[in-house]
Design a protein around this motif. Structure first.
Motif, short mmCIF file in Angstrom:
data_model
loop_
_atom_site.label_atom_id
_atom_site.label_comp_id
_atom_site.label_asym_id
_atom_site.label_seq_id
_atom_site.Cartn_x
_atom_site.Cartn_y
_atom_site.Cartn_z
N ASN A 102 -9.41 74.38 34.67
CA ASN A 102 -8.10 73.42 34.33
C ASN A 102 -8.86 72.00 32.60
O ASN A 102 -8.04 71.92 32.37
CB ASN A 102 -8.20 72.28 34.94
CG ASN A 102 -8.04 73.12 36.22
OD1 ASN A 102 -8.15 73.36 37.04
ND2 ASN A 102 -6.38 73.24 36.54
N VAL A 103 -10.05 71.87 32.51
CA VAL A 103 -10.08 70.93 31.91
C VAL A 103 -11.97 71.80 31.46
O VAL A 103 -12.17 72.79 31.82
CB VAL A 103 -10.36 70.10 32.38
CG1 VAL A 103 -11.00 68.51 31.14
CG2 VAL A 103 -9.45 68.92 32.37
N ALA A 104 -11.99 71.62 30.23
CA ALA A 104 -13.06 72.59 28.94
C ALA A 104 -13.35 71.43 27.82
O ALA A 104 -12.06 70.53 27.40
CB ALA A 104 -12.80 73.64 29.00
N CYS A 105 -14.56 71.48 28.07
CA CYS A 105 -14.49 71.06 26.14
C CYS A 105 -15.90 72.20 26.00
O CYS A 105 -16.75 73.26 26.51
CB CYS A 105 -15.73 69.68 26.51
SG CYS A 105 -17.53 69.78 27.14
N VAL A 106 -15.88 72.26 24.41
CA VAL A 106 -16.71 72.73 23.43
C VAL A 106 -17.99 71.81 23.01
O VAL A 106 -17.01 71.40 21.88
CB VAL A 106 -15.79 73.62 22.01
CG1 VAL A 106 -17.39 74.55 21.61
CG2 VAL A 106 -14.90 75.11 23.73
N THR A 107 -18.80 71.82 22.62
CA THR A 107 -19.75 70.69 21.96
C THR A 107 -20.54 70.92 21.14
O THR A 107 -20.19 70.67 19.98
CB THR A 107 -21.36 70.43 23.25
OG1 THR A 107 -21.82 71.92 23.11
CG2 THR A 107 -20.38 69.95 24.81
N SER A 108 -20.61 72.54 20.52
CA SER A 108 -20.98 72.91 19.58
C SER A 108 -21.75 75.04 19.44
O SER A 108 -20.95 75.36 20.14
CB SER A 108 -22.72 72.71 19.35
OG SER A 108 -23.31 72.61 21.10
N GLN A 126 -6.23 70.88 29.74
CA GLN A 126 -6.58 70.24 27.97
C GLN A 126 -8.30 70.60 27.75
O GLN A 126 -8.90 71.01 28.76
CB GLN A 126 -6.95 68.47 29.06
CG GLN A 126 -5.71 67.92 29.61
CD GLN A 126 -4.55 67.82 28.62
OE1 GLN A 126 -4.83 68.02 27.04
NE2 GLN A 126 -3.97 66.83 28.70
N LEU A 127 -8.48 70.83 26.70
CA LEU A 127 -9.37 71.05 25.80
C LEU A 127 -10.11 69.99 24.98
O LEU A 127 -9.53 69.20 24.15
CB LEU A 127 -9.24 72.61 25.20
CG LEU A 127 -10.35 73.02 23.97
CD1 LEU A 127 -11.53 73.34 24.40
CD2 LEU A 127 -9.55 74.27 22.94
N PHE A 128 -10.61 69.78 25.14
CA PHE A 128 -12.06 68.57 23.72
C PHE A 128 -12.71 69.43 22.68
O PHE A 128 -13.58 69.97 24.04
CB PHE A 128 -12.15 67.68 25.19
CG PHE A 128 -11.70 66.58 25.74
CD1 PHE A 128 -10.98 66.24 25.22
CD2 PHE A 128 -11.46 66.89 27.48
CE1 PHE A 128 -10.11 64.94 25.99
CE2 PHE A 128 -10.30 66.68 28.16
CZ PHE A 128 -9.99 66.04 27.20
N VAL A 129 -12.59 69.30 21.91
CA VAL A 129 -13.91 69.73 20.97
C VAL A 129 -14.08 68.79 20.04
O VAL A 129 -13.81 68.02 20.07
CB VAL A 129 -13.31 71.10 19.80
CG1 VAL A 129 -12.65 71.71 21.34
CG2 VAL A 129 -12.24 71.21 19.44
#
Length: 450
Positions: free
Chosen positions: A181-187, A218-221
């Motif tokens: 549902n919510v993801a992030c990509v740090t690098s 939601q996606l956070f990058v």
């Protein structure tokens, strides 16, 4: 597959950090759990203490009759296990449900509100911070972590089942089993080229991962990555950003800007700008659970850390010993920068154990540049993990590339004597292999010597 129909779960590679978290989960939900690993470790010792039986020989006769019924037994294995493994072959030949760890994570979390942390660096720290923030703000959660959280003293957290925190591992394209549902990509630095071949193929896999985010999610990058989502960064134009940083007795103090409001005088205790970014990503993700920003900011200030992630082992006025999991050139540079920021002017001795022949070969020049920054460098032999040696790729090969006269190839048996002779203000051990098992020995010897 319906997990309710499963009574027994057998793990092949149960001592791995991700596998052991799954084993703890199935034990908690009253399944019969056991497994194999190739070597005894602190993790397998803890599993045995929690009444999860572990054996260390790849022999089919060691599989109990209870786990030989294909109708109610699930077999979970790690991609690091070779196809030739006898027990793995037994289960595959006899009609068992055999799944990779990532597939099982996908099954467990598909009916939860799932937070997935992806990236070639920072997954474990970000996931541990996120689990801490959610717990501190009263969000029911289950978390499968890739390291030992110092806040929970575990790699597994069970504070409810409505929300899940998982690391979305790019190795073997494992993260494509998740639907967050919510993801992030740090690098998205080049890594695992033994799997992907090129950096471009790795980036394609990340594009596939972000497409897995559920509609309305939601996606956070991290700012600067070639992905479309909410951005986060430090002193830039990101949607979520940190500004006005100061340092007070080893603690960062800063303002945290979100699209809706500004939270001032936030405190965070983990050194390194990379860790500030990890904390910011976790903060942005946790907001999606409805937690008030001021409560999340308070929780950031109480985060203790993760074992082997810039972990202070000794911290005195005249000597500091730090241990870190860094095993990629980018991570080594981040550790170096954090040390220079928190301990300016000190001479630094680095002990590094390269991890994997393929990674050492792929990034030899970059490893040399990052390690050359330290004042004194000690190299251990390459930790092979799942790999066979590659001709010509050795720690001596890497040592010759390092442009620093104060460098040396040493064995583990020489570690203590070499450390004592170096007499520097800061000592740092780095690597993803078994160097972590040497840390307590080093700490004991140095504490005794002082």
């Amino acid at each position: 597959m319906n997990l309710k129909d499963i009574d027994n779960v057998f793990f092949i590679g149960i001592g791995g950090i991700g596998m052991s978290a799954l084993a703890r989960y199935f034990k908690y939900v009253d399944k019969n759990v056991m497994g194999y690993d190739k070597a005894q470790s602190p993790i397998t010792d803890e599993l045995i203490e929690s009444e999860i039986f572990v054996h260390f020989k790849d022999e089919v006769y060691l599989i109990p009759d209870l786990f030989k019924n294909p109708e109610n037994t699930l077999v979970v294995y790690t991609p690091a296990v070779p196809d030739s493994h006898s027990q793995l072959q037994y289960f595959k030949r006899n009609g068992f449900e055999v799944k990779k760890r990532s597939e099982v994570l996908g099954i467990i979390t598909k009916d939860t509100f799932c937070f997935a942390v992806a990236g070639t660096h920072g997954k474990t720290t970000t996931s541990c911070i996120l689990a801490h923030l959610l717990k501190e703000t009263g969000t029911p959660l289950v978390a499968f972590l890739g390291g030992i959280s110092e806040d929970f003293n575990s790699n597994f957290v069970l504070e409810g089942t409505s929300h899940a925190v998982v690391e979305a591992d790019e190795f073997d394209r494992s993260f494509l089993q998740l639907s967050p549902n919510v993801a992030c990509v740090t690098s998205m630095d080049a890594d695992h080229l033994d799997i992907y071949g090129t950096k471009e193929e790795l980036h394609k896999s990340f594009q596939e991962f972000v497409a897995k985010v559920k509609p309305g999610g939601q996606l956070f990058v991290r700012n600067g990555l070639p992905l479309n989502g909410y951005t986060y960064g430090i002193d830039d134009n990101s949607d979520y950003r940190i500004e006005n940083i100061s340092i007070e007795r080893g603690t960062y103090i800063f303002d945290l800007i979100t699209p809706a409001e500004v939270v001032r005088q936030v405190r965070f205790n983990k050194p390194g700008r990379h860790n500030l970014l990890n904390g910011l990503a976790a903060f942005a993700m946790a907001m999606q659970a409805g937690s008030p920003p001021h409560r999340l900011a308070e929780a950031l200030g109480t985060f203790k850390g993760v074992q082997r992630r810039f972990s202070y082992q000794i911290k005195k006025s005249d000597f500091v010993f730090i241990d870190d999991y860094a095993h990629h050139p980018t991570e080594i540079i981040a550790v170096y920068d954090a040390i220079r920021e928190m301990h300016p002017g000190e001479e630094v001795t680095a002990i590094f154990q390269p991890h994997l022949f393929s990674r050492t070969q792929d990034f030899g020049d970059d490893f040399a540049k990052s390690l050359s920054k330290f004042d004194i460098i000690f190299l251990l032999e390459i930790y092979p993990a799942r790999e066979e040696p590659i001709q010509g790729i050795t720690s001596k090969w890497l040592l010759d590339k390092i442009e620093n006269p104060r460098k040396k190839l040493i064995s583990k048996s020489e570690l203590i004597d070499e450390i004592k002779q170096s007499k520097t203000g800061v000592l740092v051990t780095m690597g993803a292999g078994d160097i972590g098992l040497e840390v307590s020995k080093i700490k004991k010897e140095l504490a005794y010597a002082s």
